[in-house]
Design a protein around this motif. Sequence first.
Motif, PDB file in Angstrom:
ATOM      1  N   GLU A 485       0.822  -1.211   0.000  1.00  0.00           N
ATOM      2  CA  GLU A 485       0.000   0.000   0.000  1.00  0.00           C
ATOM      3  C   GLU A 485       0.859   1.266   0.000  1.00  0.00           C
ATOM      4  OE1 GLU A 485      -2.605   0.642   3.244  1.00  0.00           O
ATOM      5  OE2 GLU A 485      -1.034   0.647   4.767  1.00  0.00           O
ATOM      6  N   SER A 488       2.097   2.835  -4.169  1.00  0.00           N
ATOM      7  CA  SER A 488       1.095   3.178  -5.195  1.00  0.00           C
ATOM      8  C   SER A 488       1.738   3.806  -6.426  1.00  0.00           C
ATOM      9  CB  SER A 488       0.048   4.134  -4.603  1.00  0.00           C
ATOM     10  OG  SER A 488       0.669   5.297  -4.089  1.00  0.00           O
ATOM     11  N   VAL A 491       2.788   1.195  -9.353  1.00  0.00           N
ATOM     12  CA  VAL A 491       1.828   0.349 -10.075  1.00  0.00           C
ATOM     13  C   VAL A 491       2.050   0.511 -11.577  1.00  0.00           C
ATOM     14  CG1 VAL A 491      -0.613  -0.040 -10.574  1.00  0.00           C
ATOM     15  CG2 VAL A 491       0.119   0.435  -8.238  1.00  0.00           C
ATOM     16  N   SER A 499      -3.611  -5.475  -8.955  1.00  0.00           N
ATOM     17  CA  SER A 499      -2.611  -4.502  -9.392  1.00  0.00           C
ATOM     18  C   SER A 499      -1.285  -5.216  -9.579  1.00  0.00           C
ATOM     19  CB  SER A 499      -2.431  -3.384  -8.354  1.00  0.00           C
ATOM     20  OG  SER A 499      -3.585  -2.589  -8.243  1.00  0.00           O
ATOM     21  N   TYR A 501       2.762  -4.402  -9.391  1.00  0.00           N
ATOM     22  CA  TYR A 501       3.726  -3.437  -8.870  1.00  0.00           C
ATOM     23  C   TYR A 501       5.124  -3.769  -9.370  1.00  0.00           C
ATOM     24  CZ  TYR A 501       0.213  -2.287  -5.261  1.00  0.00           C
ATOM     25  OH  TYR A 501      -0.924  -1.907  -4.582  1.00  0.00           O
TER      26      TYR A 501
END
Length: 811
Positions: A485, A488, A491, A499, A501
């Motif tokens: 988290e 972000s 991504v 998602s 990453y």
Amino acid sequence: MEATLEKPKTQSKTRTIRRVAVLGSGIMGSRIAAHFANVGVDVLLLDIVPKEPNAAEQAKGLTTDSPLVRNRIVNDAFQTMLKASPASLYSPKFASRIKLGNFDDNLKEIATYDWIIEVVVERLDIKRSVYERIEQFRKPGTLITSNTSGIPMHLLTEGRSDDFRRNFCGTHFFNPPRYLRLLEIIPGPDTDPAVVDFLMNYGSLYLGKTTVLCKDTPGFIANRLGIQSLIQTIRVAEDMGLTVEEVDKLTGPVVGRPKSGTFRLSDVVGLDTTVNVAGNLSKMEHDESRASFDLPASVQKLMDNKWLGDKTGQGYYKKTKDATGKTEILALDLKTFEYKLSQKVKFATLEGTKAIDSLRKRFPVLLAGTDKAGEFYRRTFADGFQYATHRIPEISDELYRIDAAITAGFGWQLGLFETWDAIGVRKGVELIEAQGKKPAQWVYDMLDAGIDSFYRVENGKKQYYDIPSKSYKTIPGTEAFTILENLSQNVVWKNADASIYDLGDGILNVEFRSKMNTFGQGVSEALMKGIALAEKDFRGLVVGNDSTDAFSAGANLGMLFMFAVEQEFDEVNLMIAQFQNMIMRLRYSSVPVIVAPHTLTLGGGCEAVLHSDRAVAHAETYMGLVEVGVGLIPAGGGTKEMAARASDLYQSGDPELNILQNIFMNIATAKVSTSAQEARDMNYLRPTDQIVLNRSSLIAEAKQAAIELAENGYTQPKQRTDIKVQGKTGIALFKAGIVAMRMGNYISDHDVKIADKLAYVLCGGDLSSPQLVSEKYLLDLEREAFLSLSGEKKTLERIQSLLTGGKPLRN
């Protein structure tokens, strides 16, 4: 909240912990001993010698000279621990790492142990007497710690030697030690800083704990904040006329807290425990809010009635049976103090948040509610916020420690300051002021300086607001953690359910975020995209997420049910084939694929793990192929892969059919491992797969595994054609067992049909003799069996029961 692992600030001699002595075998002592056994340490568990034989021992002619009598207390406690559910040991075989004894006969053995942990009753005089005896045998330099939940360190070490005091510290585990992540480290006035650094590191790295450094203040951090919150919640509930069930609904998963809520938690912990802690905290003269620890009326009345919760059979809840023998849950009426049938709860505010999956986005809506729920949240959160601000710097100099302790100790997903950030710091101040109170001055100073959040993310790392310097600092010890988290900005691709990453160093990560991280079209699309991107421009792929509920609960059954009901079997066949292809792409990509399971890892989630190049699993991974529960068999390569693993095990010397039968039973009974270690025992994890103790390290360790495989010259494997199956010989064995189970009414006719299909696939079909087959051959058998079972009425009934009621149906 990420775990806290502080880097050593001082140099010290290297300590190696091979042997730990635990003094006191009660609920905490025996379970602390079990957790050290879990991580591979040899443990000596001791307790007192009984004053005299009990009636059963006297009847056998035993005296206090008998070893059975002398070790009765520790033996009984050990057996209780072994039988407890949930289990304290990762595997029953780890019990052999624990040696039992008593203080009189075995205390001298502590001279050969590296760490002595005292876990005796919470009385200063008793603890001091134990320390007096410890000093007779303890080797200088040996660690000595106390699991006290509140006795000040300076009182514990009075009269002890300099070496004892330098190597002494508080290590407060939370119960149950295996499952609750908090370990509070409380130095004494003379504790060597190197000892503190060692314990902070060891607790996080080897015990998998969120280690939080605490000041030597009453209740330390977690109990100080947690008990204050619990007592104040009960007080607000009484004042607002809310029911027990309403409060537990309001303080459960909807706000990111355990299902037990407030009152059920009190029953589980034991009201007397809560009252004892609150009683000690109410005596603090320096706490401006000490009156918040005074007992609410309902608590006092329960204490007077000795209705302490589960330990006395009733508290805020009570279990009974109706006239038909069915168990009923009764809830206490806080006004009449009579029990009534527990009622379902509905609030308009809660209904308005059902579609909001993000906990952080949910809080502003909850606190803005115009019904009783909204008022309850405003009052309780405002109180919790303001109380926490005034505890700095009394119990902690840094706000992140408060959040770390409360989340790890009480199972909250967000700490108080994290929650406050979710609604906005200024909004939180307004809430507090609306209740006629004020936060500490440092909050106003922070806002006046233009800083409007307690935390921020900088370059993928979480930082906290440091009050003395009025600036942000990275949370110590989290530098090595990879928390998705916080990434972000990294991504590279996403859809509604997943998602992808860029973790850096040439490694991608696919994260799921569907409900319970089930495999539906969106997740499958992300996995295929992740593999394609990794093969094109990267050197490895991790499949992992930071969910607190599940790595993956398996396939999304909704679409399958719809097609099967409409008898669109071509569509069902296509779905299975596509899922098989995706799972096989994980196994046969040109780059290493690491899967990082944790918590629930069921069905398709388990199949993804089975087909990884390496699994990096959290110790608390509950893994299983559970498709039989909905009338199907594993068909995402799960049955095929377990047949292959059985084939590989045939070289072990065990009879081949015995090996296959164990695998068959695990799948046929939908057995789920109770730990990653048990998953290894069940062959869902291989000896080469890695087990990680600290959940916050999971993604980082998986990334490192991908790098290691890539740098060691990973080459794309070829599909197998050498899987030995048993054919008719194996099928005959299983059919005999299945018939016997049906004759004994242990299984239904439909269970027989499913078991027959499972046996057929595991044995490679109706072959005349054992022979070698290919993966593709077994995948085709899987798909055919799954397809035929999906057309069965009773299978559809099972799927419908799970989809509509969340419970498996036995039919």
